[in-house]
Motif scaffolding. Structure first.
Motif, short mmCIF file in Angstrom:
data_model
loop_
_atom_site.label_atom_id
_atom_site.label_comp_id
_atom_site.label_asym_id
_atom_site.label_seq_id
_atom_site.Cartn_x
_atom_site.Cartn_y
_atom_site.Cartn_z
N ALA A 98 0.86 -1.13 -0.27
CA ALA A 98 0.14 -0.19 -0.04
C ALA A 98 0.78 1.21 0.11
O ALA A 98 0.65 2.39 -0.59
CB ALA A 98 -0.94 -0.05 1.31
N VAL A 251 -4.27 -2.62 -0.62
CA VAL A 251 -4.15 -2.57 0.54
C VAL A 251 -4.96 -4.04 1.01
O VAL A 251 -4.94 -5.04 2.13
CB VAL A 251 -4.97 -1.49 1.35
N VAL A 262 -3.65 -3.18 7.89
CA VAL A 262 -4.24 -1.53 7.38
C VAL A 262 -3.36 -0.53 7.82
O VAL A 262 -4.07 -0.55 9.31
CB VAL A 262 -5.39 -1.42 6.99
#
Length: 300
Positions: A98, A251, A262
């Motif tokens: 991410a 993510v 996350v």
């Protein structure tokens, strides 16, 4: 191809969704290598496999005659892309997917800044504000002083800077020759540029790792092709916001397959950067229509 006849906003959005899926697949596959193959070697093998897709352009390349200026531009672009790719592959072994995806959104922002410095393009107050917002988004992701920064973060900043140089040169030469030739020359120069770095750290890869890198080449090529189709079918101002889905998928993949937590700051920072990029893209489209109201929509 007559883009006016083939224009379709829905098709453009769908092709951009495919583009995002392909690029996220590239990131995930590289992540699976887990550093078993050095970054420079991984990048080199990915580009070697990618040369297969250049065979249809061989005749155009054989008959190509470049000026001294064009040789210099393509050499500079190849060098920038080479170092940027190495940094990107290295970052993938160090930081979550991410964060790599979110920081990669800085590339269009840096391109805008470089276009002002080297091409003399005007930078209005609104665009300056969008750039500042994007940089604040990057600070939200990195949070210097609040957490220890990994070398992978600095590698991604290097990647964004080097890729912006590459894209700026692509913008310069795109009006002088076909897009397929521009892409082919980039692939060839980067393969040559990566070779000495790969040899210096060479580790014999397993067949499984070779298969992964072949998959990376396929998805990367498919992503660029899908992106070209998206730009041909719909305006960039419509397709650009769809790139935010890459962060969502990154993510999800990081959490599901790589046990990466996350990070709400990364999601928030990526969202801020994407918003700034969308605004810059929209403003450029508006200005282009004002300058040439009867012209066609430009391609990225």
């Amino acid at each position: 191809m007559d883009t006016t006849q083939s224009a379709s906003p829905v098709r453009g959005i769908l092709w951009m969704v495919v583009t995002g899926l392909c690029f996220v697949a590239v990131t995930a596959l590289v992540k699976t290598l887990a550093g078993r193959v050095p970054a420079a070697e991984s990048a080199f093998l990915r580009y070697v496999f990618g040369l297969v897709f250049l065979l249809p352009a061989w005749r155009s390349l054989r008959d190509l005659r470049l000026t001294k200026r064009q040789w210099g531009l393509f050499t500079l672009r190849g060098a920038a892309q080479t170092l940027g790719v190495i940094c990107w592959f290295y970052a993938m072994t160090r930081i979550p997917i991410a964060e790599v995806t979110a920081m990669n959104y800085l590339v269009p922002v840096f391109v805008t800044v470089l276009a002002v410095v080297f091409l003399g393009e005007r930078l209005a107050g609104r665009r300056i504000g969008a750039i500042v917002v994007a940089l604040l988004g990057a600070m939200l992701i990195l949070r210097p002083g609040f957490r220890a920064l990994d070398p992978g973060h600095f590698a991604m900043l290097g990647t964004a800077t080097l890729f912006s140089v590459s894209y700026l040169i692509a913008k310069i030469v795109s009006g002088e020759m076909r897009a397929s030739v521009v892409v082919a020359l980039l692939s060839i120069t980067v393969t040559i540029g990566l070779a000495p770095f790969a040899i210096a750290v060479w580790v014999t890869p397993s067949l499984a790792d070779l298969a992964v890198l072949a998959g990376v080449a396929c998805f990367a090529t498919g992503g660029h092709y899908a992106m070209t189709l998206a730009f041909a079918a719909a305006p960039v101002t419509l397709t650009q916001p769809v790139t935010f889905l890459q962060l969502v998928w990154s993510v999800a993949i990081g959490a599901l397959f790589f046990a990466e937590p996350v990070d709400p700051f990364v999601v928030a920072g990526g969202t801020v950067i994407v918003g700034a990029v969308v605004f810059i893209t929209w403003r450029e489209a508006v200005l282009k229509r004002r300058i040439s109201p009867l012209g066609t929509e430009g391609k990225f």
